[in-house]
Write a protein that holds these residues in place. Structure first.
Motif, PDB file in Angstrom:
ATOM      1  N   GLY A   1       0.792  -1.211   0.000  1.00 38.10           N
ATOM      2  CA  GLY A   1       0.000   0.000   0.000  1.00 38.10           C
ATOM      3  C   GLY A   1       0.830   1.270   0.000  1.00 38.10           C
ATOM      4  O   GLY A   1       0.271   2.371   0.062  1.00 38.10           O
ATOM      5  N   LYS A   2       2.125   1.163  -0.117  1.00 37.10           N
ATOM      6  CA  LYS A   2       2.974   2.345  -0.081  1.00 37.10           C
ATOM      7  C   LYS A   2       2.640   3.269  -1.247  1.00 37.10           C
ATOM      8  O   LYS A   2       2.493   2.842  -2.380  1.00 37.10           O
ATOM      9  N   GLY A   3       2.527   4.534  -0.933  1.00 37.92           N
ATOM     10  CA  GLY A   3       2.215   5.512  -1.964  1.00 37.92           C
ATOM     11  C   GLY A   3       0.744   5.630  -2.281  1.00 37.92           C
ATOM     12  O   GLY A   3       0.371   6.288  -3.251  1.00 37.92           O
ATOM     13  N   VAL A   4      -0.117   4.995  -1.475  1.00 38.88           N
ATOM     14  CA  VAL A   4      -1.564   5.013  -1.689  1.00 38.88           C
ATOM     15  C   VAL A   4      -2.247   5.682  -0.500  1.00 38.88           C
ATOM     16  O   VAL A   4      -1.850   5.484   0.647  1.00 38.88           O
ATOM     17  N   VAL A   5      -3.282   6.447  -0.774  1.00 34.75           N
ATOM     18  CA  VAL A   5      -4.080   7.069   0.277  1.00 34.75           C
ATOM     19  C   VAL A   5      -5.489   6.505   0.207  1.00 34.75           C
ATOM     20  O   VAL A   5      -6.144   6.560  -0.839  1.00 34.75           O
ATOM     21  N   VAL A   6      -5.948   5.932   1.318  1.00 32.26           N
ATOM     22  CA  VAL A   6      -7.300   5.383   1.420  1.00 32.26           C
ATOM     23  C   VAL A   6      -8.185   6.402   2.121  1.00 32.26           C
ATOM     24  O   VAL A   6      -7.950   6.750   3.282  1.00 32.26           O
ATOM     25  N   GLY A   7      -9.189   6.876   1.426  1.00 32.96           N
ATOM     26  CA  GLY A   7     -10.149   7.784   2.035  1.00 32.96           C
ATOM     27  C   GLY A   7     -11.263   6.992   2.684  1.00 32.96           C
ATOM     28  O   GLY A   7     -11.886   6.150   2.040  1.00 32.96           O
TER      29      GLY A   7
ATOM     30  N   GLN B   1       9.603  12.408  -1.550  1.00 37.30           N
ATOM     31  CA  GLN B   1       9.819  10.986  -1.697  1.00 37.30           C
ATOM     32  C   GLN B   1       8.470  10.275  -1.738  1.00 37.30           C
ATOM     33  O   GLN B   1       7.572  10.581  -0.945  1.00 37.30           O
ATOM     34  N   MET B   2       8.334   9.332  -2.653  1.00 39.28           N
ATOM     35  CA  MET B   2       7.070   8.623  -2.784  1.00 39.28           C
ATOM     36  C   MET B   2       6.687   7.944  -1.480  1.00 39.28           C
ATOM     37  O   MET B   2       7.468   7.216  -0.891  1.00 39.28           O
ATOM     38  N   GLY B   3       5.474   8.208  -1.017  1.00 41.16           N
ATOM     39  CA  GLY B   3       4.972   7.575   0.193  1.00 41.16           C
ATOM     40  C   GLY B   3       5.393   8.232   1.483  1.00 41.16           C
ATOM     41  O   GLY B   3       5.047   7.739   2.558  1.00 41.16           O
ATOM     42  N   VAL B   4       6.105   9.336   1.422  1.00 37.24           N
ATOM     43  CA  VAL B   4       6.586  10.020   2.631  1.00 37.24           C
ATOM     44  C   VAL B   4       5.863  11.367   2.763  1.00 37.24           C
ATOM     45  O   VAL B   4       6.115  12.288   1.979  1.00 37.24           O
ATOM     46  N   PRO B   5       4.958  11.526   3.739  1.00 33.61           N
ATOM     47  CA  PRO B   5       4.216  12.779   3.897  1.00 33.61           C
ATOM     48  C   PRO B   5       5.124  13.925   4.342  1.00 33.61           C
ATOM     49  O   PRO B   5       6.159  13.718   4.987  1.00 33.61           O
ATOM     50  N   TYR B   6       4.711  15.138   3.994  1.00 35.73           N
ATOM     51  CA  TYR B   6       5.460  16.328   4.427  1.00 35.73           C
ATOM     52  C   TYR B   6       4.482  17.486   4.594  1.00 35.73           C
ATOM     53  O   TYR B   6       3.364  17.489   4.068  1.00 35.73           O
ATOM     54  N   ARG B   7       4.882  18.466   5.394  1.00 35.00           N
ATOM     55  CA  ARG B   7       4.076  19.649   5.631  1.00 35.00           C
ATOM     56  C   ARG B   7       4.309  20.669   4.518  1.00 35.00           C
ATOM     57  O   ARG B   7       5.438  20.919   4.104  1.00 35.00           O
ATOM     58  N   THR B   8       3.214  21.242   4.051  1.00 33.92           N
ATOM     59  CA  THR B   8       3.310  22.317   3.072  1.00 33.92           C
ATOM     60  C   THR B   8       3.486  23.648   3.801  1.00 33.92           C
ATOM     61  O   THR B   8       3.408  23.721   5.036  1.00 33.92           O
TER      62      THR B   8
ATOM     63  N   ILE C   1      -0.880  18.635   4.982  1.00 33.25           N
ATOM     64  CA  ILE C   1      -0.026  17.469   4.779  1.00 33.25           C
ATOM     65  C   ILE C   1      -0.139  17.029   3.327  1.00 33.25           C
ATOM     66  O   ILE C   1      -1.248  16.824   2.810  1.00 33.25           O
ATOM     67  N   ALA C   2       0.985  16.879   2.672  1.00 31.30           N
ATOM     68  CA  ALA C   2       1.033  16.446   1.282  1.00 31.30           C
ATOM     69  C   ALA C   2       1.887  15.197   1.174  1.00 31.30           C
ATOM     70  O   ALA C   2       2.699  14.893   2.057  1.00 31.30           O
ATOM     71  N   MET C   3       1.691  14.459   0.090  1.00 31.92           N
ATOM     72  CA  MET C   3       2.498  13.247  -0.138  1.00 31.92           C
ATOM     73  C   MET C   3       2.516  12.910  -1.618  1.00 31.92           C
ATOM     74  O   MET C   3       1.475  12.914  -2.295  1.00 31.92           O
ATOM     75  N   LEU C   4       3.706  12.640  -2.126  1.00 35.78           N
ATOM     76  CA  LEU C   4       3.859  12.135  -3.481  1.00 35.78           C
ATOM     77  C   LEU C   4       3.397  10.684  -3.516  1.00 35.78           C
ATOM     78  O   LEU C   4       3.880   9.861  -2.736  1.00 35.78           O
ATOM     79  N   LYS C   5       2.454  10.370  -4.393  1.00 29.05           N
ATOM     80  CA  LYS C   5       1.865   9.031  -4.407  1.00 29.05           C
ATOM     81  C   LYS C   5       2.533   8.143  -5.450  1.00 29.05           C
ATOM     82  O   LYS C   5       3.342   8.587  -6.272  1.00 29.05           O
ATOM     83  N   ALA C   6       2.152   6.870  -5.408  1.00 27.70           N
ATOM     84  CA  ALA C   6       2.746   5.891  -6.311  1.00 27.70           C
ATOM     85  C   ALA C   6       2.413   6.168  -7.768  1.00 27.70           C
ATOM     86  O   ALA C   6       3.157   5.762  -8.666  1.00 27.70           O
ATOM     87  N   ASP C   7       1.296   6.858  -8.021  1.00 28.50           N
ATOM     88  CA  ASP C   7       0.922   7.147  -9.408  1.00 28.50           C
ATOM     89  C   ASP C   7       1.552   8.428  -9.928  1.00 28.50           C
ATOM     90  O   ASP C   7       1.261   8.868 -11.046  1.00 28.50           O
TER      91      ASP C   7
END
Length: 603
Positions: free
Chosen positions: A143-149, A175-182, A187-193
């Motif tokens: 599930g790395k890089g995926v966000v489940v709503g 980095q893919m799958g690593v959240p960061y503060r804007t 909170i933002a995160m580069l996803k697997a797609d």
């Protein structure tokens, strides 16, 4: 590491377990016909310090050495209490010669046996051959890089399945799958797609003001709530006292569905101080974005998940950039054009996988909710479990049922609830609040019928009137539910439940014991496979169901349902809809069992 335990059978009546150190040769055991019987009085404990035993021990050891020496063998270990035998490394010739010796009863090879155990990991997620390892490179990538709503009743911020690290501002490249503060604190995160999710940790208001927006983390990357309809339609006096106008979950349902889909891996599951082992979500490396649309009021027959809130949540989730939407909430089965269904159509068009629950009205035809072809509807399944107890009747009969009681009841009088009715009580057989007479219940085990009244409320009524235990009987064949009752309880299914109830009604002199575990020795019954059962998985009794609404003081293994309804018709729907086939998600969901340590009142 040493290999598993070895079991060596040495005679017709005795055996011993032996743990071999690594890389040592295997041994065989010869058992003498000169049998060790330090005491012929059955049931008497062996006194290993007595002169008689010591003398006999020395005699048997010498006999064993004599037998071994005849074949040029030196015993490695000698036994005289559990059996009269020894272990030694033997050649084939020595083993053959010893087996022909008239002083030897048997020569047995030391074979390697596997330990017996049960597991609920029937989806084959873990281990070197599991989906996590073979398809995703291990649980850390499942599930790395995926966000489940999760569109539901919120989440418990302190639930261990949803814990994570504080999210820090971005340093360097994302980095893919690593959240960061804007820069604006989101909170933002580069996803697997290759796209970026951006979530909001929304501050609560009024009763929910304690949620200040700081509790999101590297696991829960978004937490929002949609309370307008609830606040508009439900006056303050009709709102549940513990409800919070914030993303916080006061009913546990949203926490349950979120942790089932994407809860952290290897979290110990503790309920009322009892450990149920470690559990994981299906996609433990996935992140969770919470969208709270379900609210608690004081009427258990009404729904608190408004369609307008659901549409607003879907809208927000699409904009945030989730990959999966979990919607374990009721709907209709005769339309694909209601607002929520159409919202999901557009979510699907936006590349979001939508998973919804089938509802609790089955298994007859045309009872599955959310029939729209652009979403996946998920039903509940069954899995192996040892959450069983036994009703032991004084006539010697045994009846098995679901149970997680922490203490047992020994040889107590029993009364059928209908015979213990409080004056003027309606349907006392259901053990509803205020329906039992303390004078008839005190000190007894009470037989309660299943139906209408919440199962844990039944045991609460029994305890309130002085009862010491409960037998919950199904009047027709149905699920057996391992609820965490306030007193020892066993839930027995029909037709055995009817037989048990009739027996206890016919003979008031009978007493019962409620015992942990299955003492019947009978094979597990086969239940019809649900539509969601994985191929090759044998049907088995369900241990936890997802259709019960329970009330304080509650600690129930039957996961609670908020009063859920996406339409005006009330419905109870607490079956989690897990992430379904997706480029980076496993295919189905086991139950994640957890007890929320939030300290909030449980419903």
């Amino acid at each position: 590491m040493p290999p598993p335990p070895q079991r060596t059978v040495n005679s017709r009546t005795a055996a011993t377990s032996w743990y071999w150190p690594a890389r040592l040769p295997r041994h065989t055991t010869a058992a003498s016909r000169d049998w060790a019987q330090p005491s012929r009085r059955l049931g008497r404990k062996l006194d290993a310090g007595s002169p008689n035993y010591k003398a006999y021990d020395a005699h048997l050891r010498q006999q064993q050495r004599n037998v071994a020496a005849a074949q040029g063998v030196s015993p490695a270990k000698q036994y005289t209490a559990a059996l009269n035998g020894f272990t030694a490394e033997l050649t084939a010739a020595q083993a053959g010669a010893l087996s022909k010796d008239k002083r030897v009863l048997a020569v047995a090879q030391d074979v390697e046996n596997k330990p017996d155990y049960t597991t609920t990991d029937f989806l084959k997620l873990t281990g070197p051959d599991g989906a996590w390892a073979k398809q995703f490179g291990g649980e850390a990538n499942a599930g790395k890089g995926v966000v489940v709503g999760v569109i539901d009743s919120g989440y418990a911020p302190d639930n261990p399945f949803l814990q994570g690290e504080p999210v820090k501002p971005l340093q360097g490249d994302a980095q893919m799958g690593v959240p960061y503060r804007t820069g604006d604190g989101k909170i933002a995160m580069l996803k697997a797609d290759g796209t970026t999710f951006q979530g909001e940790c929304q501050k609560g208001q009024g009763t929910g003001a304690a949620f200040d927006g700081s509790l999101c983390n590297s696991k829960v990357v978004g937490a929002r709530y949609f309370a307008d309809s609830f606040l508009q339609y439900v006056p303050p006096e009709s709102r549940a006292p513990q409800e919070q106008i914030s993303p916080v979950d006061v009913g546990s349902h949203g926490t349950h569905t979120a942790t089932t889909a994407a809860g952290n891996a290897n979290v110990e599951q503790v309920i009322d101080g009892a450990s149920f082992g470690k559990g994981s979500g299906v996609a433990p490396a996935a992140k969770v974005s919470v969208y709270k649309i379900c609210w608690e009021d004081t009427n258990p027959d009404t729904g608190g998940c408004y369609s307008s809130a659901a549409v607003e949540a879907v809208d927000a989730a699409i904009k945030d950039g989730v990959d999966v939407l979990n919607y374990s909430i009721s709907g209709n089965n005769d339309s694909t054009t209601d607002p929520v269904a159409l919202a999901f159509l557009n979510a699907a068009a936006a590349g979001i996988f939508v998973s919804a629950s089938a509802g609790n009205s089955g298994p007859t035809a045309s009872t599955v909710n959310h029939a729209s072809p652009w979403l996946t509807t998920v039903a509940a399944s069954t899995f192996p479990s040892d959450l069983l107890g036994t009703v032991k009747v004084s006539d010697g009969s045994l009846y098995r049922g679901a149970s997680i009681m922490k203490s047992e009841v020994a040889d107590k009088p029993v009364v059928v609830a209908a015979a213990a009715a409080a004056p003027g009580a309606a349907n006392p057989n259901l053990c509803g609040p205020g329906t039992l007479d303390a004078a008839k219940v005190a000190g007894k085990v009470v037989v309660c019928d299943r139906g209408v009244v919440d199962r844990t409320a039944k045991s609460q009524e029994v305890m309130a009137k002085g009862g010491v235990g409960m037998i919950l009987v199904n009047l027709t064949s149905s699920s057996e539910d391992a609820d965490n009752h306030v007193i020892p309880a066993v839930h027995v299914n029909a037709p055995k439940s009817l037989e048990l109830k009739a027996k206890l009604e016919a003979d008031p002199k009978l007493t019962v014991s409620l015992v942990k575990g299955d003492l019947t020795g009978l094979p597990r019954p086969r239940h019809p496979r649900s539509r969601a059962s994985p191929p090759g998985v044998p049907p088995s009794p369900p241990a936890v169901t997802c259709s019960s609404r329970t009330f304080p003081p509650r600690a129930s293994m039957s996961w609670p349902a908020s009063p859920l309804s996406a339409t005006t018709a009330p419905s109870l729907d607490s079956c989690p809809a897990p992430p379904w086939p997706h480029p980076t998600l496993p295919a189905s969901a086991p139950w994640s069992w957890e007890s929320s340590p939030s300290g909030l009142p449980q419903w």
